[in-house]
Structure formats: structure tokens, C-alpha cells
Design a protein around this motif. Structure first.
Motif, PDB file in Angstrom:
ATOM      1  N   ILE A  97       0.886  -1.302   0.073  1.00  0.00           N
ATOM      2  CA  ILE A  97       0.190  -0.019  -0.064  1.00  0.00           C
ATOM      3  C   ILE A  97       0.797   1.310  -0.037  1.00  0.00           C
ATOM      4  N   ASP A  98       0.722   2.221  -1.003  1.00  0.00           N
ATOM      5  CA  ASP A  98       1.385   3.408  -0.891  1.00  0.00           C
ATOM      6  C   ASP A  98       0.339   4.399  -0.338  1.00  0.00           C
ATOM      7  N   TYR A  99       1.203   5.044   0.788  1.00  0.00           N
ATOM      8  CA  TYR A  99       0.337   6.166   1.391  1.00  0.00           C
ATOM      9  C   TYR A  99       0.938   7.636   1.078  1.00  0.00           C
ATOM     10  N   LYS A 100      -0.080   8.674   1.187  1.00  0.00           N
ATOM     11  CA  LYS A 100       0.168   9.851   0.698  1.00  0.00           C
ATOM     12  C   LYS A 100      -0.387  10.938   1.594  1.00  0.00           C
ATOM     13  N   ILE A 103       0.074  16.954   6.449  1.00  0.00           N
ATOM     14  CA  ILE A 103      -0.002  16.980   7.884  1.00  0.00           C
ATOM     15  C   ILE A 103      -0.294  18.603   8.157  1.00  0.00           C
ATOM     16  N   ASP A 104      -1.319  18.812   8.928  1.00  0.00           N
ATOM     17  CA  ASP A 104      -1.622  20.494   9.430  1.00  0.00           C
ATOM     18  C   ASP A 104      -1.537  20.297  10.839  1.00  0.00           C
ATOM     19  N   GLY A 105      -0.688  20.757  11.732  1.00  0.00           N
ATOM     20  CA  GLY A 105      -0.492  20.566  12.983  1.00  0.00           C
ATOM     21  C   GLY A 105      -0.510  19.197  13.655  1.00  0.00           C
ATOM     22  N   ASP A 106      -1.550  18.764  14.068  1.00  0.00           N
ATOM     23  CA  ASP A 106      -1.761  17.363  14.726  1.00  0.00           C
ATOM     24  C   ASP A 106      -2.815  16.493  14.169  1.00  0.00           C
ATOM     25  N   THR A 107      -3.082  17.024  12.805  1.00  0.00           N
ATOM     26  CA  THR A 107      -4.072  16.335  11.812  1.00  0.00           C
ATOM     27  C   THR A 107      -3.371  15.857  10.480  1.00  0.00           C
ATOM     28  N   LEU A 108      -3.681  14.805  10.194  1.00  0.00           N
ATOM     29  CA  LEU A 108      -3.068  14.121   8.937  1.00  0.00           C
ATOM     30  C   LEU A 108      -4.451  13.744   7.983  1.00  0.00           C
ATOM     31  N   LYS A 109      -4.214  14.091   6.607  1.00  0.00           N
ATOM     32  CA  LYS A 109      -5.402  13.665   5.860  1.00  0.00           C
ATOM     33  C   LYS A 109      -4.597  13.041   4.642  1.00  0.00           C
ATOM     34  N   GLY A 110      -5.045  12.211   3.877  1.00  0.00           N
ATOM     35  CA  GLY A 110      -4.361  11.548   2.592  1.00  0.00           C
ATOM     36  C   GLY A 110      -5.103  10.176   1.929  1.00  0.00           C
ATOM     37  N   LYS A 111      -4.397   9.546   1.512  1.00  0.00           N
ATOM     38  CA  LYS A 111      -4.938   8.391   0.629  1.00  0.00           C
ATOM     39  C   LYS A 111      -4.098   7.199   0.829  1.00  0.00           C
ATOM     40  N   GLY A 112      -4.458   6.099   0.850  1.00  0.00           N
ATOM     41  CA  GLY A 112      -3.861   4.920   0.561  1.00  0.00           C
ATOM     42  C   GLY A 112      -4.161   4.133  -0.710  1.00  0.00           C
ATOM     43  N   ALA A 113      -3.311   3.659  -1.540  1.00  0.00           N
ATOM     44  CA  ALA A 113      -3.524   3.129  -2.746  1.00  0.00           C
ATOM     45  C   ALA A 113      -2.727   1.811  -2.879  1.00  0.00           C
ATOM     46  N   SER A 114      -3.633   0.642  -3.447  1.00  0.00           N
ATOM     47  CA  SER A 114      -3.078  -0.611  -3.558  1.00  0.00           C
ATOM     48  C   SER A 114      -3.571  -1.364  -4.668  1.00  0.00           C
ATOM     49  N   GLU A 115      -3.213  -2.275  -5.147  1.00  0.00           N
ATOM     50  CA  GLU A 115      -3.657  -3.316  -6.074  1.00  0.00           C
ATOM     51  C   GLU A 115      -3.780  -4.646  -5.739  1.00  0.00           C
ATOM     52  N   PHE A 116      -4.941  -5.207  -5.876  1.00  0.00           N
ATOM     53  CA  PHE A 116      -5.260  -6.515  -5.473  1.00  0.00           C
ATOM     54  C   PHE A 116      -5.970  -7.225  -6.480  1.00  0.00           C
ATOM     55  N   PHE A 123      -8.291   4.600  -0.994  1.00  0.00           N
ATOM     56  CA  PHE A 123      -9.186   4.968  -0.054  1.00  0.00           C
ATOM     57  C   PHE A 123      -8.663   5.958   0.750  1.00  0.00           C
ATOM     58  N   ASP A 124      -9.699   6.989   1.465  1.00  0.00           N
ATOM     59  CA  ASP A 124      -9.132   8.243   2.061  1.00  0.00           C
ATOM     60  C   ASP A 124      -8.896   7.797   3.684  1.00  0.00           C
TER      61      ASP A 124
END
Length: 131
Positions: A97-100, A103-116, A123-124
Motif C-alpha cells: 500500500i502506498d500512502y500520501k 499534515i496540518d498541526g496534529d491532523t493528517l489527511k491523505g490516501k492509501g492506494a493498492s492493487e489486489f 481510500f481516504d
């Protein structure tokens, strides 16, 4: 002459503003333990991401309910964006799974991506740093 002075002041302000934005992105601090939530197939899931410094590099682990201390690979922080990969082990399958994240202070937002099974899935993910 007055126009030239105005242009010089504007240019100086622009340079200072841009360098301020660049230094703000560089000040993002990913180190810590992050409680993450995401949803796959309509089911809410949780994981724990731990990022630490290893000399001048970043390292870490990811924990899920059924898999502990999976080492992160290629952990990088570039212009405020944290990226890495981890391998999820499910029913004798290994799913990279690749993550991206941003980060804003103590919060992170992003996505995970995989192939299966030949299908790409993205996914968020939202997370909060533990105090």
C-alpha cells in the motif's frame, strides 16, 4: 523613479512571502503516533502509524488490529507531504500500500492506494496525533 521603488518593494515583499510559505512547509513535523481511520468496502477500520527520526531520515511502523509493527518503506517528507509504503498481510496475501498525507498541526489527511487481484483501490485516511 517612484515606479521603480514601488516595483522593488513589491518584489521584496513577494520574495519574503514565497520564502515564508516554503519555510512553513518545511516546518511540518510528522514525528509521533497517529491514530488513523479509513473505510474500505463500507467498513470503518483503524490503524496506528508511528513516525520517528532515524538520524537524519524518517522511519516508522504501521499497526492494524491483526498485524503489528509493519516497517514503513521509503518514508519521505517533501514540501509538507509525507509519503511511504507498507505491506498489508491478509489471508496469506501480501498487499503493498502506498500512502500520501498532508499534515496540518496534529491532523493528517491523505490516501492509501493498492492493487489486489488486478484491481486498483484507493481510500481516504484521516488521522490525529496522540498527545
Amino acid at each position: 523613479m517612484k515606479a521603480m521603488l514601488t516595483v522593488s518593494i513589491f518584489t521584496a515583499a513577494l520574495v519574503l512571502g514565497v520564502s515564508g510559505l516554503a519555510s512553513a512547509a518545511d516546518k511540518v513535523e510528522p514525528v509521533g503516533t497517529w491514530k488513523c481511520e479509513y473505510e474500505i468496502g463500507g467498513q470503518k477500520r483503524m490503524s496506528t502509524l508511528t513516525i520517528k527520526k532515524d538520524g537524519d531520515k524518517l522511519a516508522g511502523t504501521m499497526n492494524w488490529a491483526d498485524q503489528k509493527d509493519e516497517p514503513l518503506k521509503n518514508v519521505k517528507l517533501n514540501e509538507g507531504t509525507l509519503t511511504f509504503s507498507a505491506v498489508r498481510k491478509l489471508m496469506n496475501n501480501e498487499i503493498p500500500i502506498d500512502y500520501k498525507f498532508t499534515i496540518d498541526g496534529d491532523t493528517l489527511k491523505g490516501k492509501g492506494a493498492s492493487e489486489f487481484g488486478g484491481q486498483k483501490q484507493e481510500f481516504d485516511i484521516n488521522g490525529k496525533r496522540e498527545k
